[in-house]
Structure formats: structure tokens, C-alpha cells
Design an enzyme around this catalytic site. Structure first.
Site, PDB file in Angstrom:
ATOM      1  N   ARG A 103       0.770  -1.382   0.099  1.00 56.71           N
ATOM      2  CA  ARG A 103      -0.033   0.072  -0.057  1.00 56.71           C
ATOM      3  C   ARG A 103       0.894   1.076   0.133  1.00 56.71           C
ATOM      4  O   ARG A 103       1.746   1.267   0.524  1.00 56.71           O
ATOM      5  CB  ARG A 103      -0.936   0.020   1.321  1.00 56.71           C
ATOM      6  CG  ARG A 103      -1.974  -0.528   1.219  1.00 56.71           C
ATOM      7  CD  ARG A 103      -3.086  -0.321   2.367  1.00 56.71           C
ATOM      8  NE  ARG A 103      -2.455  -0.093   3.660  1.00 56.71           N
ATOM      9  CZ  ARG A 103      -3.158   0.644   4.951  1.00 56.71           C
ATOM     10  NH1 ARG A 103      -4.422   0.631   4.573  1.00 56.71           N
ATOM     11  NH2 ARG A 103      -2.538   1.054   5.954  1.00 56.71           N
ATOM     12  N   THR A 107      -1.573   7.425  -0.631  1.00 59.65           N
ATOM     13  CA  THR A 107      -2.924   7.294  -1.286  1.00 59.65           C
ATOM     14  C   THR A 107      -3.612   5.919  -0.868  1.00 59.65           C
ATOM     15  O   THR A 107      -4.798   5.920  -1.175  1.00 59.65           O
ATOM     16  CB  THR A 107      -2.456   7.166  -2.936  1.00 59.65           C
ATOM     17  OG1 THR A 107      -1.745   5.838  -3.069  1.00 59.65           O
ATOM     18  CG2 THR A 107      -1.769   8.240  -3.417  1.00 59.65           C
ATOM     19  N   ASP A 199       0.690  -2.362  12.715  1.00 54.54           N
ATOM     20  CA  ASP A 199       1.316  -2.908  11.149  1.00 54.54           C
ATOM     21  C   ASP A 199       1.480  -4.380  11.215  1.00 54.54           C
ATOM     22  O   ASP A 199       2.642  -4.811  11.963  1.00 54.54           O
ATOM     23  CB  ASP A 199       2.470  -2.087  10.926  1.00 54.54           C
ATOM     24  CG  ASP A 199       2.816  -2.171   9.392  1.00 54.54           C
ATOM     25  OD1 ASP A 199       3.020  -3.548   9.181  1.00 54.54           O
ATOM     26  OD2 ASP A 199       2.837  -1.400   8.461  1.00 54.54           O
ATOM     27  N   ASP A 202       5.066  -5.328   9.860  1.00 55.12           N
ATOM     28  CA  ASP A 202       6.346  -4.826  10.900  1.00 55.12           C
ATOM     29  C   ASP A 202       6.218  -5.585  12.215  1.00 55.12           C
ATOM     30  O   ASP A 202       7.418  -5.882  12.621  1.00 55.12           O
ATOM     31  CB  ASP A 202       6.034  -3.429  11.183  1.00 55.12           C
ATOM     32  CG  ASP A 202       6.459  -2.471   9.975  1.00 55.12           C
ATOM     33  OD1 ASP A 202       6.846  -2.903   9.018  1.00 55.12           O
ATOM     34  OD2 ASP A 202       6.086  -1.252  10.399  1.00 55.12           O
TER      35      ASP A 202
HETATM   36  C1  PRP Z   1      -1.034  -4.669   4.783  1.00 55.62           C
HETATM   37  C2  PRP Z   1      -2.075  -5.890   4.921  1.00 55.62           C
HETATM   38  C3  PRP Z   1      -2.850  -6.024   3.732  1.00 55.62           C
HETATM   39  C4  PRP Z   1      -3.121  -4.339   3.507  1.00 55.62           C
HETATM   40  C5  PRP Z   1      -4.362  -4.014   4.191  1.00 55.62           C
HETATM   41  O1  PRP Z   1      -0.017  -4.797   3.958  1.00 55.62           O
HETATM   42  O2  PRP Z   1      -1.115  -6.908   5.016  1.00 55.62           O
HETATM   43  O3  PRP Z   1      -2.123  -6.514   2.604  1.00 55.62           O
HETATM   44  O4  PRP Z   1      -1.958  -3.853   4.183  1.00 55.62           O
HETATM   45  O5  PRP Z   1      -4.767  -2.896   3.607  1.00 55.62           O
HETATM   46  P1  PRP Z   1      -6.038  -2.384   2.669  1.00 55.62           P
HETATM   47  O6  PRP Z   1      -7.163  -3.116   3.020  1.00 55.62           O
HETATM   48  O7  PRP Z   1      -6.030  -0.994   3.089  1.00 55.62           O
HETATM   49  O8  PRP Z   1      -5.462  -2.546   1.151  1.00 55.62           O
HETATM   50  P2  PRP Z   1       1.051  -3.628   3.495  1.00 55.62           P
HETATM   51  O9  PRP Z   1       0.689  -2.929   2.410  1.00 55.62           O
HETATM   52  O10 PRP Z   1       1.174  -2.778   4.550  1.00 55.62           O
HETATM   53  O11 PRP Z   1       2.338  -4.424   3.134  1.00 55.62           O
HETATM   54  P3  PRP Z   1       3.102  -5.674   4.000  1.00 55.62           P
HETATM   55  O12 PRP Z   1       2.541  -6.734   4.295  1.00 55.62           O
HETATM   56  O13 PRP Z   1       4.196  -5.904   3.193  1.00 55.62           O
HETATM   57  O14 PRP Z   1       3.494  -4.835   5.349  1.00 55.62           O
HETATM   58  N1  URA Z   2      -2.134  -2.779   7.458  1.00 56.97           N
HETATM   59  C1  URA Z   2      -1.911  -3.334   8.591  1.00 56.97           C
HETATM   60  O1  URA Z   2      -0.593  -4.041   8.791  1.00 56.97           O
HETATM   61  N2  URA Z   2      -2.368  -2.833   9.655  1.00 56.97           N
HETATM   62  C2  URA Z   2      -3.559  -1.941   9.519  1.00 56.97           C
HETATM   63  O2  URA Z   2      -4.111  -1.558  10.671  1.00 56.97           O
HETATM   64  C3  URA Z   2      -3.923  -1.675   8.324  1.00 56.97           C
HETATM   65  C4  URA Z   2      -3.272  -2.130   7.089  1.00 56.97           C
END
Ligand code: PRP
Ligand code: URA
Length: 207
Positions: A103, A107, A199, A202
Site C-alpha cells: 500500500r 494514497t 502494522d 512490521d
Molecule cells: C497490509 C496488510 C494488507 C493491507 C491491508 O499490507 O497486510 O495487505 O495492508 O490494507 P488495505 O485493506 O487498506 O489494502 P501492506 O501493504 O502494509 O504490506 P506488508 O504486508 O508488506 O506490510
Molecule cells: N495494514 C496493517 O498492517 N495494519 C492495519 O491496521 C492496516 C493495514
């Protein structure tokens, strides 16, 4: 439209609370996510079709049951990796595909940076896994890819969801069966789920 399935099982809620707790460190976070995922996937696979399977026990013949179709398991990278191991333990014969989505912090739109899917997805019961369903943008992007690649029967398992994310998925993919342990109150201005667990990527990987 398929209704969303909220798994209210006491063990599910117990493990989810451990994940939410800010004091839970990455090693424990990973362990608990695996426990929680097993319980969630147990529920999400309850309706998988089975078929007769004639076998010989050491004593006589009988007709058992086995899964009718193969299972394709698709984690959304990165955080979906935290759910992968426990499902592989439960369904060792499954095929695994990966959708890498990130993400944008401003945006909140996802960008796809990696894609590898098993061929002939139409023949599989597909399970899409990602701990978080926030705005729903990542899930819809992943589902668009899966459907374009032939997937027809899709279950989606998220540990935490929002109403907004669920509504977006149901609007674009009404036939997908959704499973979550909780529907949280809202998103904050940065797109994080409240009260949420922070997160997920993380916390899993200590970044
Ligand atoms: C997080 C999570 C989802 C997404 C959800 O991933 O694991 O994939 O955000 O958010 P949304 O419903 O608003 O799209 P992120 O993009 O942070 O990547 P990561 O798993 O690499 O941390
Ligand atoms: N992705 C995450 O990892 N945590 C949130 O709360 C939303 C999106």
C-alpha cells in the site's frame, strides 16, 4: 452475496487479543498468528466439498471421504506469510501462490510487485490469506488477479477486518466467502485499523 463469517470461538478471541497487545514481541506474535490462523482456517474449510474414497483398512474395505478438489493457498505478501505455515501443516498437499502487494502510505492504493500463481486455478478451492482487511484495496486487487487467472471458488481469511473493507470486497466480489475474527471500529487517517493490532508486517518481521 455471501455473508461475512465472524468467528467468535473463545480460542480465536483469546489469540486475537494476544496479537493486539502491543507487548507481544515478534517471536510470540508469529507463534500466536499461526495458532489463530489454524483455528480460522479450520472454520473456513468446514464447507469444502468431499467425495467418496474407497480404501482398505488393515481389517476390511470401507468407503471414506476425501477432499473433492485440490486447495490453492494464496498469501498476500508480506504479512500473509505469517499465516502460511499453519495452513500448510493442515493442508500439506495444497498448491501455493504469492501475490506481493504494497500500500502506498499516502494514497493507500496497492501496487503489485510480485506474482506467482499455480496454473489452472479454476480447478482449485482457493484460499486467500492476509491478516488485515483495512480499506479493502489490497484484497480487491488480489481478488481481481485471482479471478482473471481463472479462480472460481474463493475463500478469504483475514484475522481483522473493517466494515469498509468488507463492503468493498463484497461490492466487487460478491461470491467470495469472507472469514474474520473481528470487525473493528474504524480506520485512522493513515489507513490503520482501530483498535487493530498495528502494522501486521512490521510486527511479524520486527521491521
Ligand atoms: C497490509 C496488510 C494488507 C493491507 C491491508 O499490507 O497486510 O495487505 O495492508 O490494507 P488495505 O485493506 O487498506 O489494502 P501492506 O501493504 O502494509 O504490506 P506488508 O504486508 O508488506 O506490510
Ligand atoms: N495494514 C496493517 O498492517 N495494519 C492495519 O491496521 C492496516 C493495514
Amino acid at each position: 452475496m455471501n455473508p461475512v463469517n465472524v468467528i467468535a470461538h473463545p480460542l480465536v478471541q483469546h489469540h486475537l487479543t494476544r496479537l493486539r497487545d502491543r507487548r507481544t514481541e515478534p517471536a510470540e506474535f508469529r507463534r500466536v498468528m499461526n495458532e489463530l490462523t489454524s483455528l480460522m482456517v479450520y472454520e473456513a474449510t468446514r464447507s469444502l466439498p468431499t467425495q467418496d474414497c474407497p480404501i482398505e483398512t488393515p481389517l476390511e474395505s470401507m468407503v471414506g471421504r476425501r477432499l473433492e478438489s485440490g486447495v490453492a493457498l494464496i498469501p498476500i505478501l508480506r504479512a500473509g506469510l505469517g499465516m502460511l505455515g499453519s495452513v500448510l501443516d493442515m493442508v500439506p498437499d495444497c498448491r501455493v501462490g504469492f501475490i506481493g502487494l504494497k500500500r502506498d502510505e499516502t494514497t493507500l492504493q496497492p501496487t503489485c510487485y510480485h506474482l506467482s500463481l499455480p496454473p489452472e486455478l479454476s480447478q482449485y478451492e482457493v484460499i486467500l490469506i492476509d491478516p488485515m482487511l483495512a480499506t479493502g484495496g489490497s484484497a480487491v486487487a488480489a481478488l481481481d488477479i485471482l479471478v482473471k487467472s481463472g479462480a472460481r471458488k474463493i475463500r478469504q481469511v483475514n484475522l481483522l477486518a473493517t466494515r469498509q473493507g468488507i463492503d468493498l470486497v463484497q461490492k466487487h466480489h460478491p461470491n467470495v466467502s469472507l472469514y474474520t475474527a473481528a470487525i473493528d471500529r474504524q480506520l485512522d487517517p493513515r489507513g490503520y485499523i482501530l483498535p487493530g493490532l498495528g502494522d501486521a508486517g512490521d510486527r511479524l518481521f520486527g521491521t
